[in-house]
Design a protein around this motif. Structure first.
Motif, PDB file in Angstrom:
ATOM      1  N   PHE A 199       0.905  -1.325  -0.140  1.00 52.82           N
ATOM      2  CA  PHE A 199      -0.033   0.091   0.084  1.00 52.82           C
ATOM      3  C   PHE A 199       0.968   1.195  -0.160  1.00 52.82           C
ATOM      4  CE2 PHE A 199      -3.717  -2.543   2.033  1.00 52.82           C
ATOM      5  CZ  PHE A 199      -4.412  -2.442   0.735  1.00 52.82           C
ATOM      6  N   TYR A 200       2.361   1.136  -0.136  1.00 51.76           N
ATOM      7  CA  TYR A 200       3.071   2.531   0.125  1.00 51.76           C
ATOM      8  C   TYR A 200       2.918   3.239  -1.052  1.00 51.76           C
ATOM      9  CZ  TYR A 200       5.600  -0.016   3.632  1.00 51.76           C
ATOM     10  OH  TYR A 200       6.182  -0.675   4.986  1.00 51.76           O
ATOM     11  N   SER A 201       2.564   2.898  -2.246  1.00 52.93           N
ATOM     12  CA  SER A 201       2.552   3.837  -3.565  1.00 52.93           C
ATOM     13  C   SER A 201       1.238   4.330  -3.407  1.00 52.93           C
ATOM     14  CB  SER A 201       2.708   2.991  -4.481  1.00 52.93           C
ATOM     15  OG  SER A 201       3.986   2.668  -4.823  1.00 52.93           O
ATOM     16  N   GLU A 202       0.194   3.601  -3.089  1.00 48.90           N
ATOM     17  CA  GLU A 202      -1.015   4.173  -2.817  1.00 48.90           C
ATOM     18  C   GLU A 202      -1.237   5.360  -1.809  1.00 48.90           C
ATOM     19  OE1 GLU A 202      -0.476   1.167  -3.127  1.00 48.90           O
ATOM     20  OE2 GLU A 202      -1.858   0.212  -4.444  1.00 48.90           O
ATOM     21  N   VAL A 203      -0.670   5.032  -0.671  1.00 48.64           N
ATOM     22  CA  VAL A 203      -0.435   6.109   0.429  1.00 48.64           C
ATOM     23  C   VAL A 203       0.056   7.260   0.014  1.00 48.64           C
ATOM     24  CG1 VAL A 203       0.298   6.508   2.746  1.00 48.64           C
ATOM     25  CG2 VAL A 203      -0.859   4.325   2.243  1.00 48.64           C
ATOM     26  N   THR A 204       1.170   7.295  -0.773  1.00 51.48           N
ATOM     27  CA  THR A 204       2.118   8.456  -1.255  1.00 51.48           C
ATOM     28  C   THR A 204       0.987   9.159  -2.266  1.00 51.48           C
ATOM     29  OG1 THR A 204       4.147   7.110  -0.910  1.00 51.48           O
ATOM     30  CG2 THR A 204       4.051   9.046  -2.461  1.00 51.48           C
ATOM     31  N   LEU A 205       0.411   8.424  -3.032  1.00 50.60           N
ATOM     32  CA  LEU A 205      -0.444   9.156  -3.864  1.00 50.60           C
ATOM     33  C   LEU A 205      -1.410   9.570  -3.043  1.00 50.60           C
ATOM     34  CD1 LEU A 205      -1.817   9.833  -6.574  1.00 50.60           C
ATOM     35  CD2 LEU A 205      -2.852   7.338  -6.629  1.00 50.60           C
ATOM     36  N   GLY A 206      -2.003   9.177  -2.155  1.00 50.35           N
ATOM     37  CA  GLY A 206      -3.320   9.959  -1.224  1.00 50.35           C
ATOM     38  C   GLY A 206      -2.727  11.087  -0.578  1.00 50.35           C
ATOM     39  N   ALA A 207      -1.368  10.966  -0.376  1.00 51.17           N
ATOM     40  CA  ALA A 207      -0.810  12.349   0.345  1.00 51.17           C
ATOM     41  C   ALA A 207      -0.453  13.277  -0.614  1.00 51.17           C
ATOM     42  CB  ALA A 207       0.287  12.174   1.047  1.00 51.17           C
ATOM     43  N   SER A 208      -0.121  13.063  -1.997  1.00 54.97           N
ATOM     44  CA  SER A 208       0.140  13.909  -3.024  1.00 54.97           C
ATOM     45  C   SER A 208      -1.029  14.495  -3.430  1.00 54.97           C
ATOM     46  CB  SER A 208       0.650  13.185  -4.127  1.00 54.97           C
ATOM     47  OG  SER A 208       1.984  12.645  -3.638  1.00 54.97           O
ATOM     48  N   LEU A 209      -2.249  13.908  -3.540  1.00 53.14           N
ATOM     49  CA  LEU A 209      -3.545  14.182  -3.930  1.00 53.14           C
ATOM     50  C   LEU A 209      -4.095  15.305  -2.860  1.00 53.14           C
ATOM     51  CD1 LEU A 209      -5.127  11.140  -5.361  1.00 53.14           C
ATOM     52  CD2 LEU A 209      -4.329  13.016  -6.638  1.00 53.14           C
ATOM     53  N   LEU A 210      -3.833  14.778  -1.515  1.00 52.37           N
ATOM     54  CA  LEU A 210      -4.268  15.817  -0.551  1.00 52.37           C
ATOM     55  C   LEU A 210      -3.386  17.097  -0.601  1.00 52.37           C
ATOM     56  CD1 LEU A 210      -5.805  16.310   2.073  1.00 52.37           C
ATOM     57  CD2 LEU A 210      -3.812  15.443   3.305  1.00 52.37           C
ATOM     58  N   LEU A 211      -2.031  16.899  -0.801  1.00 52.08           N
ATOM     59  CA  LEU A 211      -1.300  18.137  -1.010  1.00 52.08           C
ATOM     60  C   LEU A 211      -1.976  18.970  -2.240  1.00 52.08           C
ATOM     61  CD1 LEU A 211       0.887  20.286  -0.130  1.00 52.08           C
ATOM     62  CD2 LEU A 211       2.415  18.844  -1.762  1.00 52.08           C
ATOM     63  N   LEU A 212      -2.436  18.276  -3.275  1.00 52.15           N
ATOM     64  CA  LEU A 212      -2.755  19.043  -4.444  1.00 52.15           C
ATOM     65  C   LEU A 212      -4.125  19.977  -4.211  1.00 52.15           C
ATOM     66  CD1 LEU A 212      -3.145  19.629  -7.651  1.00 52.15           C
ATOM     67  CD2 LEU A 212      -4.039  17.294  -7.826  1.00 52.15           C
ATOM     68  N   LEU A 213      -5.164  19.252  -3.530  1.00 52.55           N
ATOM     69  CA  LEU A 213      -6.414  19.528  -2.904  1.00 52.55           C
ATOM     70  C   LEU A 213      -6.096  21.091  -2.080  1.00 52.55           C
ATOM     71  CD1 LEU A 213      -8.524  16.423  -2.116  1.00 52.55           C
ATOM     72  CD2 LEU A 213      -8.879  18.297  -4.246  1.00 52.55           C
ATOM     73  N   VAL A 214      -5.288  20.978  -1.109  1.00 47.27           N
ATOM     74  CA  VAL A 214      -4.821  21.945  -0.117  1.00 47.27           C
ATOM     75  C   VAL A 214      -4.382  23.211  -1.215  1.00 47.27           C
ATOM     76  CG1 VAL A 214      -3.312  22.919   1.518  1.00 47.27           C
ATOM     77  CG2 VAL A 214      -4.475  20.592   1.848  1.00 47.27           C
ATOM     78  N   SER A 215      -3.245  22.856  -2.108  1.00 46.81           N
ATOM     79  CA  SER A 215      -2.620  23.993  -2.914  1.00 46.81           C
ATOM     80  C   SER A 215      -3.807  24.640  -3.805  1.00 46.81           C
ATOM     81  CB  SER A 215      -1.634  23.262  -3.972  1.00 46.81           C
ATOM     82  OG  SER A 215      -0.572  22.818  -3.113  1.00 46.81           O
ATOM     83  N   TYR A 216      -4.742  23.828  -4.389  1.00 52.88           N
ATOM     84  CA  TYR A 216      -5.616  24.231  -5.318  1.00 52.88           C
ATOM     85  C   TYR A 216      -6.676  25.061  -4.423  1.00 52.88           C
ATOM     86  CZ  TYR A 216      -9.830  24.442  -8.376  1.00 52.88           C
ATOM     87  OH  TYR A 216     -10.799  24.957  -9.219  1.00 52.88           O
ATOM     88  N   GLY A 217      -7.107  24.569  -3.168  1.00 53.44           N
ATOM     89  CA  GLY A 217      -7.898  25.426  -2.321  1.00 53.44           C
ATOM     90  C   GLY A 217      -7.489  26.609  -1.918  1.00 53.44           C
ATOM     91  N   VAL A 218      -6.054  26.831  -1.787  1.00 50.54           N
ATOM     92  CA  VAL A 218      -5.321  28.090  -1.374  1.00 50.54           C
ATOM     93  C   VAL A 218      -5.413  28.978  -2.717  1.00 50.54           C
ATOM     94  CG1 VAL A 218      -3.476  29.172  -0.727  1.00 50.54           C
ATOM     95  CG2 VAL A 218      -3.942  27.040   0.327  1.00 50.54           C
ATOM     96  N   TYR A 219      -5.189  28.161  -3.883  1.00 52.37           N
ATOM     97  CA  TYR A 219      -5.230  29.015  -5.182  1.00 52.37           C
ATOM     98  C   TYR A 219      -6.579  29.598  -5.542  1.00 52.37           C
ATOM     99  CZ  TYR A 219      -5.331  29.625 -10.187  1.00 52.37           C
ATOM    100  OH  TYR A 219      -5.508  30.142 -11.355  1.00 52.37           O
ATOM    101  N   ASN A 220      -7.595  28.683  -5.196  1.00 54.10           N
ATOM    102  CA  ASN A 220      -8.811  28.971  -5.415  1.00 54.10           C
ATOM    103  C   ASN A 220      -9.488  30.091  -4.644  1.00 54.10           C
ATOM    104  OD1 ASN A 220     -11.093  28.346  -7.408  1.00 54.10           O
ATOM    105  ND2 ASN A 220     -12.181  27.422  -5.854  1.00 54.10           N
ATOM    106  N   SER A 221      -8.671  30.247  -3.377  1.00 52.20           N
ATOM    107  CA  SER A 221      -9.206  31.244  -2.566  1.00 52.20           C
ATOM    108  C   SER A 221      -8.638  32.717  -2.714  1.00 52.20           C
ATOM    109  CB  SER A 221      -9.180  30.663  -1.177  1.00 52.20           C
ATOM    110  OG  SER A 221      -7.857  30.637  -0.740  1.00 52.20           O
ATOM    111  N   LEU A 222      -7.563  32.849  -3.706  1.00 54.04           N
ATOM    112  CA  LEU A 222      -7.245  34.144  -3.888  1.00 54.04           C
ATOM    113  C   LEU A 222      -8.095  35.104  -4.067  1.00 54.04           C
ATOM    114  CD1 LEU A 222      -3.986  33.090  -6.190  1.00 54.04           C
ATOM    115  CD2 LEU A 222      -4.055  33.492  -3.735  1.00 54.04           C
ATOM    116  N   PRO A 223      -9.081  34.803  -4.864  1.00 54.67           N
ATOM    117  CA  PRO A 223     -10.173  36.077  -4.794  1.00 54.67           C
ATOM    118  C   PRO A 223     -10.562  36.597  -3.329  1.00 54.67           C
ATOM    119  CG  PRO A 223     -10.689  34.398  -6.452  1.00 54.67           C
ATOM    120  CD  PRO A 223      -9.535  33.878  -5.730  1.00 54.67           C
ATOM    121  N   GLN A 224     -10.781  35.482  -2.548  1.00 56.08           N
ATOM    122  CA  GLN A 224     -11.011  35.813  -0.988  1.00 56.08           C
ATOM    123  C   GLN A 224      -9.929  36.646  -0.550  1.00 56.08           C
ATOM    124  OE1 GLN A 224     -12.183  32.521  -2.377  1.00 56.08           O
ATOM    125  NE2 GLN A 224     -14.194  33.625  -2.643  1.00 56.08           N
TER     126      GLN A 224
END
Length: 462
Positions: A199-224
């Motif tokens: 499950f190591y690769s799957e867990v790493t992918l999950g962490a990468s996707l979580l970081l992507l969501l956080v980064s996109y969330g901050v990027y998407n909140s730039l108008p705020q």
């Protein structure tokens, strides 16, 4: 074991003798009769032999060769006894209590049989590719965010926390995905969390996707973020802190370059600071987007620059003509329900025509036509303002009466002029320094000195 006379009584020789004795006792035990205690005695005596070996590392090669030759036979015997030691997990139990280094091979006698790959491992290449892709996109979002945060040359607490949290996550996950050392660290961490290796690769992918969501969330909140600094800029503008307002509006624009309001207000502040070229650049952003508020602002800029001798961007007549064109276009395009902006455009067009009528190089007929049309626009502005229901005052309110009073005086209607000057004094709120200076110049009986100037540095755009 044959002994050299010079080693018969040395510590290494005695350690080897104890080691051989323990091996013999272990060999005499069979199968399940081998106890963990016997195994531990053998392994610990082998540790002692290793310790003695390190102590004689600097002895002559011939002497050291004799010692190692004497050690090879019991070590071979130990490996022969490995199956009995491994059975029932006894060797593994002994290892847990000792926690030896992996270089102490006698503690790790299990055969190195490669594990058959789990069926999920077949997809590791895909998960690793997606992890790397997610990190690349996250890095892009982080770069845009950092650029927006640093536009004015510094980070406040909100900006620092947001950027550092994303950067830290990116470094940790990228290191664990793209570097050998990082991969070992990630595997060790996941192993401590009792996560299966497949499950190591799957867990790493999950962490990468979580970081992507956080980064996109901050990027998407730039108008705020943009709105946050925009309102701080408005507050600074209202309080007269124009240079502070400039910095806040710049930050607001950095977070949301497509928003026209921060550009317009930054232009207005520049205009109040008589930085006409900088103001023109900001208004042009809104003009390119078809923003009527920016068009009105550019018209007021043309009016201000037309009367400013230090401005090299506009000649007086060309500045007034530019303003007239802009205000007429604005009136053609403004929404019918935007009563306040329509009133402002009519008032500004009236001011422009009135000033054009004061230019000396036009005929009297042309002058009268301009002043007559100016009066018409002032009256339209007054009528529109009467339809606005509001408990608060706003910049430019009632100023059309002041200009109508000035026109009354030009036409010899002194009674009407006196009445309109009275209304001007009671209801007028200059929207800009230029309007205030106009009334100081035009007003009778020092009317301009009695005007309420509380809105003079506030926005006249909306």
């Amino acid at each position: 074991m044959a002994s050299s006379p010079q080693f018969s009584s040395t510590p290494i020789q005695r350690a080897l003798q104890v080691y051989a004795k323990e091996l013999l006792q272990l060999d005499n035990a069979t199968g399940s009769n081998v106890s963990r205690q016997q195994i531990l005695r053998v392994l610990l005596t082998r540790d002692a032999v290793e310790h003695r070996l390190k102590a004689i590392e600097n002895t002559p090669t011939s002497v050291l060769a004799v010692v190692l030759d004497g050690l090879s036979k019991p070590d071979n015997k130990l490996q022969d006894l490995a199956p009995a030691m491994i059975s029932d997990g006894k060797l593994a139990d002994c290892r847990r209590s000792r926690q030896p280094d992996e270089t102490a091979w006698w503690w790790w006698l299990e055969p190195n049989v490669p594990e058959s790959p789990h069926w999920l491992d077949r997809f590791d290449w895909l998960w690793n590719f997606l992890s790397a892709s997610s990190l690349v996109v996250s890095a892009s979002f982080l770069t845009i965010t950092a650029q927006a945060f640093s536009v004015v040359g510094g980070f406040d607490l909100l900006q620092t926390l947001s950027t550092l949290s994303q950067a830290t996550g990116l470094v940790v996950i990228a290191g664990g995905t793209l570097t050998s050392r990082g991969q070992r660290l990630v595997k060790t961490t996941l192993k401590k969390l009792n996560i299966p290796p497949y499950f190591y690769s799957e867990v790493t992918l999950g962490a990468s996707l979580l970081l992507l969501l956080v980064s996109y969330g901050v990027y998407n909140s730039l108008p705020q973020f943009s709105q946050y600094y925009y309102h701080k800029g408005l507050a600074a503008q209202r309080s007269g802190n124009l240079y502070v307002a400039v910095e806040y509006f710049k930050e607001s624009i950095a977070f949301d370059p497509e928003a026209t309001a921060p550009h317009n207000h930054l232009a207005e502040v520049y205009q109040n600071l008589e930085k006409f070229q900088e103001a023109e650049v900001e208004y042009q952003d809104g003009l390119l987007k078809g923003d009527i508020v920016a068009l009105n602002g550019m018209g007021t800029l043309s009016l201000a620059a037309a009367e400013n001798e230090s401005s090299e961007s506009f000649g007086e007549l060309s500045g007034l003509l530019d303003a007239e064109v802009l205000f007429r276009i604005g009136l053609d395009q403004v929404a019918a329900d935007n009563i306040q902006l329509k009133a402002v455009l009519h008032r500004n067009l009236g001011i422009t025509l009135m000033k054009r009528g004061d230019v000396e190089d036009i005929s009297e007929i042309e002058q009268q036509a301009l002043l007559k049309e100016a009066a018409k626009h002032f009256q339209t502005s007054i009528n529109l303002e009467k339809t606005i229901v509001s408990e608060t005052t706003h910049p430019g309110q009632g100023m059309a009466y002041c200009y109508v009073a000035a026109l009354n005086e030009k036409n010899g209607a002194h009674k009407d002029a006196a009445e309109n000057w009275t209304i001007c004094q009671r209801r007028g709120y200059p929207a800009s320094l230029e309007e205030y200076e106009d009334i100081l110049r035009l007003g009778a009986n020092s009317v301009g000195l009695q005007l309420n100037t509380k809105h003079i540095l506030e926005s006249n755009l909306n």
